[in-house]
Every structure is written in C-alpha cells, then in structure tokens.
Design an enzyme around this catalytic site. Structure first.
Site, PDB file in Angstrom:
ATOM      1  N   ASN A 189      72.148  81.163   7.580  1.00 50.63           N
ATOM      2  CA  ASN A 189      73.149  80.274   8.571  1.00 50.63           C
ATOM      3  C   ASN A 189      73.952  79.673   7.474  1.00 50.63           C
ATOM      4  O   ASN A 189      73.516  78.254   6.849  1.00 50.63           O
ATOM      5  CB  ASN A 189      72.953  80.241  10.022  1.00 50.63           C
ATOM      6  CG  ASN A 189      73.943  79.623  11.051  1.00 50.63           C
ATOM      7  OD1 ASN A 189      75.233  79.493   9.591  1.00 50.63           O
ATOM      8  ND2 ASN A 189      74.410  79.343  12.136  1.00 50.63           N
ATOM      9  N   LYS A 219      75.783  76.169   9.188  1.00 50.97           N
ATOM     10  CA  LYS A 219      74.892  74.704   8.827  1.00 50.97           C
ATOM     11  C   LYS A 219      74.682  74.759   7.358  1.00 50.97           C
ATOM     12  O   LYS A 219      74.886  73.875   7.831  1.00 50.97           O
ATOM     13  CB  LYS A 219      73.256  76.156   9.588  1.00 50.97           C
ATOM     14  CG  LYS A 219      73.092  75.767  10.666  1.00 50.97           C
ATOM     15  CD  LYS A 219      72.089  75.875  10.742  1.00 50.97           C
ATOM     16  CE  LYS A 219      71.330  76.063  12.868  1.00 50.97           C
ATOM     17  NZ  LYS A 219      69.550  76.334  12.824  1.00 50.97           N
ATOM     18  N   GLU A 231      59.870  81.987  13.530  1.00 51.80           N
ATOM     19  CA  GLU A 231      60.298  80.785  14.661  1.00 51.80           C
ATOM     20  C   GLU A 231      60.002  80.993  15.856  1.00 51.80           C
ATOM     21  O   GLU A 231      59.065  82.046  16.043  1.00 51.80           O
ATOM     22  CB  GLU A 231      61.530  81.283  14.881  1.00 51.80           C
ATOM     23  CG  GLU A 231      62.530  79.730  15.388  1.00 51.80           C
ATOM     24  CD  GLU A 231      64.234  80.460  15.400  1.00 51.80           C
ATOM     25  OE1 GLU A 231      64.340  79.957  16.691  1.00 51.80           O
ATOM     26  OE2 GLU A 231      64.389  80.910  15.003  1.00 51.80           O
ATOM     27  N   ASP A 250      66.475  73.726  13.481  1.00 54.80           N
ATOM     28  CA  ASP A 250      66.515  74.073  14.842  1.00 54.80           C
ATOM     29  C   ASP A 250      67.359  73.348  15.820  1.00 54.80           C
ATOM     30  O   ASP A 250      67.595  72.265  15.474  1.00 54.80           O
ATOM     31  CB  ASP A 250      65.075  74.707  14.907  1.00 54.80           C
ATOM     32  CG  ASP A 250      65.399  75.315  16.586  1.00 54.80           C
ATOM     33  OD1 ASP A 250      65.561  76.807  15.665  1.00 54.80           O
ATOM     34  OD2 ASP A 250      64.910  75.298  17.499  1.00 54.80           O
ATOM     35  N   PHE A 271      80.671  78.069  13.962  1.00 53.58           N
ATOM     36  CA  PHE A 271      79.959  79.414  14.256  1.00 53.58           C
ATOM     37  C   PHE A 271      79.111  79.499  15.951  1.00 53.58           C
ATOM     38  O   PHE A 271      79.889  77.877  16.139  1.00 53.58           O
ATOM     39  CB  PHE A 271      79.090  79.302  13.160  1.00 53.58           C
ATOM     40  CG  PHE A 271      77.825  78.108  13.389  1.00 53.58           C
ATOM     41  CD1 PHE A 271      78.054  77.582  12.968  1.00 53.58           C
ATOM     42  CD2 PHE A 271      76.659  78.859  13.984  1.00 53.58           C
ATOM     43  CE1 PHE A 271      77.520  76.343  12.708  1.00 53.58           C
ATOM     44  CE2 PHE A 271      75.659  77.427  14.198  1.00 53.58           C
ATOM     45  CZ  PHE A 271      76.152  76.807  13.720  1.00 53.58           C
ATOM     46  N   GLY A 272      78.680  80.089  16.383  1.00 53.73           N
ATOM     47  CA  GLY A 272      77.911  79.694  17.588  1.00 53.73           C
ATOM     48  C   GLY A 272      78.802  79.943  18.481  1.00 53.73           C
ATOM     49  O   GLY A 272      79.463  80.101  18.883  1.00 53.73           O
ATOM     50  N   TYR A 273      78.333  78.773  19.288  1.00 59.35           N
ATOM     51  CA  TYR A 273      79.307  78.514  20.449  1.00 59.35           C
ATOM     52  C   TYR A 273      79.917  77.688  20.478  1.00 59.35           C
ATOM     53  O   TYR A 273      80.683  76.840  21.130  1.00 59.35           O
ATOM     54  CB  TYR A 273      77.850  77.640  21.295  1.00 59.35           C
ATOM     55  CG  TYR A 273      76.939  78.279  21.863  1.00 59.35           C
ATOM     56  CD1 TYR A 273      76.763  79.573  23.743  1.00 59.35           C
ATOM     57  CD2 TYR A 273      75.552  78.405  21.093  1.00 59.35           C
ATOM     58  CE1 TYR A 273      75.919  79.988  23.470  1.00 59.35           C
ATOM     59  CE2 TYR A 273      74.788  79.336  21.757  1.00 59.35           C
ATOM     60  CZ  TYR A 273      74.977  80.273  22.943  1.00 59.35           C
ATOM     61  OH  TYR A 273      73.617  81.023  23.670  1.00 59.35           O
ATOM     62  N   LYS A 276      83.404  68.440  12.525  1.00 60.29           N
ATOM     63  CA  LYS A 276      83.041  68.644  13.230  1.00 60.29           C
ATOM     64  C   LYS A 276      81.269  67.718  12.475  1.00 60.29           C
ATOM     65  O   LYS A 276      81.097  66.784  14.359  1.00 60.29           O
ATOM     66  CB  LYS A 276      82.143  70.118  13.429  1.00 60.29           C
ATOM     67  CG  LYS A 276      81.645  70.218  14.036  1.00 60.29           C
ATOM     68  CD  LYS A 276      80.839  71.933  14.675  1.00 60.29           C
ATOM     69  CE  LYS A 276      79.821  71.968  14.751  1.00 60.29           C
ATOM     70  NZ  LYS A 276      79.213  73.522  13.927  1.00 60.29           N
TER      71      LYS A 276
HETATM   72  P1  IMP Z   1      69.502  78.047  15.224  1.00 61.89           P
HETATM   73  O1  IMP Z   1      69.189  76.687  15.579  1.00 61.89           O
HETATM   74  O2  IMP Z   1      69.918  79.305  14.836  1.00 61.89           O
HETATM   75  O3  IMP Z   1      68.229  78.684  16.825  1.00 61.89           O
HETATM   76  O4  IMP Z   1      70.412  78.001  16.647  1.00 61.89           O
HETATM   77  C1  IMP Z   1      70.216  78.254  18.267  1.00 61.89           C
HETATM   78  C2  IMP Z   1      71.548  79.333  18.665  1.00 61.89           C
HETATM   79  O5  IMP Z   1      72.481  78.225  18.709  1.00 61.89           O
HETATM   80  C3  IMP Z   1      72.395  80.098  17.014  1.00 61.89           C
HETATM   81  O6  IMP Z   1      72.452  80.828  18.614  1.00 61.89           O
HETATM   82  C4  IMP Z   1      73.699  79.294  16.919  1.00 61.89           C
HETATM   83  O7  IMP Z   1      74.641  80.321  16.170  1.00 61.89           O
HETATM   84  C5  IMP Z   1      73.963  78.446  17.944  1.00 61.89           C
HETATM   85  N1  IMP Z   1      73.516  76.689  17.601  1.00 61.89           N
HETATM   86  C6  IMP Z   1      73.525  76.276  16.714  1.00 61.89           C
HETATM   87  N2  IMP Z   1      74.205  74.889  16.611  1.00 61.89           N
HETATM   88  C7  IMP Z   1      74.993  75.418  16.536  1.00 61.89           C
HETATM   89  C8  IMP Z   1      76.677  75.185  16.615  1.00 61.89           C
HETATM   90  O8  IMP Z   1      76.567  73.552  15.850  1.00 61.89           O
HETATM   91  N3  IMP Z   1      77.526  75.135  16.953  1.00 61.89           N
HETATM   92  C9  IMP Z   1      77.564  75.726  17.628  1.00 61.89           C
HETATM   93  N4  IMP Z   1      76.237  76.569  17.899  1.00 61.89           N
HETATM   94  C10 IMP Z   1      75.234  76.048  17.129  1.00 61.89           C
END
Ligand code: IMP
Length: 186
Positions: free
Chosen positions: A5, A8, A32, A61, A138-140, A162
């Site tokens: 990512n 990240k 994972e 994570d 990204f993501g949420y 952020k």
């Molecule tokens: P992972 O740590 O990559 O497994 O994250 C789990 C989920 O949470 C993924 O779908 C990420 O996109 C989302 N996520 C993790 N960190 C963030 C963030 O800082 N902002 C928004 N979504 C996040």
C-alpha cells in the site's frame, strides 16, 4: 516497511522523517493471519517477513471499529471494503444516531530473523460521515471524521495533517521515539 500500500508507506515515511529515520518500501506479499486484534496480525506478519527478507523492518496492520456495528468491520476491514465498499458501510449506518468509530494501527518492528517483534499501537477516535467526502488518502478515509479535527474527513486532509491525528501517526511516533533511543549510537 513491508507493504503493498503506497499510501500507507508515504504516510509513514513522512512521519519518520520528523525523527530523521529513513524508510524504504518493500512491496512483498506478507502473510496475514485472521485474528481479532491488529497487534497479533502485525506481530505475526513482521516475524514472517523478517524470516523471508531479513531485517530490520516494520509491518503495519490497521482496522476500523464502528460502535453501532459492535466493532465491525475491525479485523475484516479490508475484506469489507473489497466486498460491500464504502457505500455498503454507509448503508449499514443509515439512520444510526451513534456514529462513533475508531481506527487502530499496530506497527510491528522486527530487527532480524528469529527476533521477537516489538509492537506499538495508535488509536484515533472519530465519527462515520453521512456521505463520502474528499478524494485524498485511501480506504475508509472519505467516511471518517476525526474528533480532534475541524469536521473534515481524512480524505479532505493533506497527508501531513492526517498524520498528525491518525492512528498510524500515533503508532509510528511511539515506534520512532523508542527506535531513535535504541539506535542513537549507531
Ligand atoms: P490493512 O492494515 O492494510 O489490513 O488495513 C485494513 C483495511 O483498513 C484496508 O481496507 C485499508 O484500506 C483500511 N485502512 C487502514 N488504514 C487506513 C487509513 O488510514 N485510512 C483509511 N482506511 C484505512
């Protein structure tokens, strides 16, 4: 940092730069496990990655925990995003008056193969917005409004802003404080 990512990684690199710690990205697949807490997932992944790639390295994570949904999606955050997406989460939250949620991040540092990882965590409290807002991050990010902010979602903030408030920023600062103390003579 072992992650596929890029967002990240860029967030993390910016934060560690405040401590004069340089970070490189290794876009390698990481194992994972499915576990209830992010600490356990990060610890396992860091140990496994160090075995395969050497160290020192960090793995992160994270998960989003929504109060109205009993902490869901939590450890299933990436699966939920891939399946029902942000629109699906907003649908589950339709009419909910309690919109509180938090992100939790666990940063696991592993120095070398066979060493026990050290884990640092960070949490940011917020609320789930009624609609998606913003294009950054990204993501949420488009549906998460941090309580300590000014009402904007994470996706409406620059990376630096952020990072000052985020779960990842908090976990990384704890890691960096420890790391720079441990390694200041190297
Ligand atoms: P992972 O740590 O990559 O497994 O994250 C789990 C989920 O949470 C993924 O779908 C990420 O996109 C989302 N996520 C993790 N960190 C963030 C963030 O800082 N902002 C928004 N979504 C996040």
């Amino acid at each position: 940092m072992v992650t596929g990512n890029r967002h990240k990684f860029l967030e993390a690199r910016l934060i560690l730069a405040e401590f004069q710690v340089d970070l490189l990205q290794v876009d390698a697949k990481r194992l994972e496990i499915q576990a209830e807490d992010v600490e356990e997932v990060a610890r396992f992944s860091a140990e496994d990655a160090a075995r395969r790639l050497g160290g020192p390295l960090i793995v992160e994570d994270a998960g989003l925990f929504i109060h109205h949904l009993g902490g869901f999606p939590g450890p299933y955050s990436s699966y939920v995003l891939r399946t029902i997406g942000l629109e699906g989460v907003l649908r589950l939250m339709k009419g909910a008056s309690d919109r509180r949620a938090h992100f939790k991040s666990a940063i696991a540092f592993c120095e070398a193969p066979g060493r026990t990882p050290r884990v640092f965590t960070g949490v940011v409290e917020g609320v789930i917005s009624k609609e998606r807002r913003g294009e950054k991050g990204f993501g949420y990010d488009p549906i998460f409004i941090p309580l300590e902010g000014d009402g904007r979602t994470f996706a409406e903030m620059e990376t630096e802003e952020k990072g000052r408030l985020s779960h990842r920023g908090r976990a990384l600062r704890k890691f960096a404080e420890w790391f720079t103390r441990m390694y200041e003579n190297i």
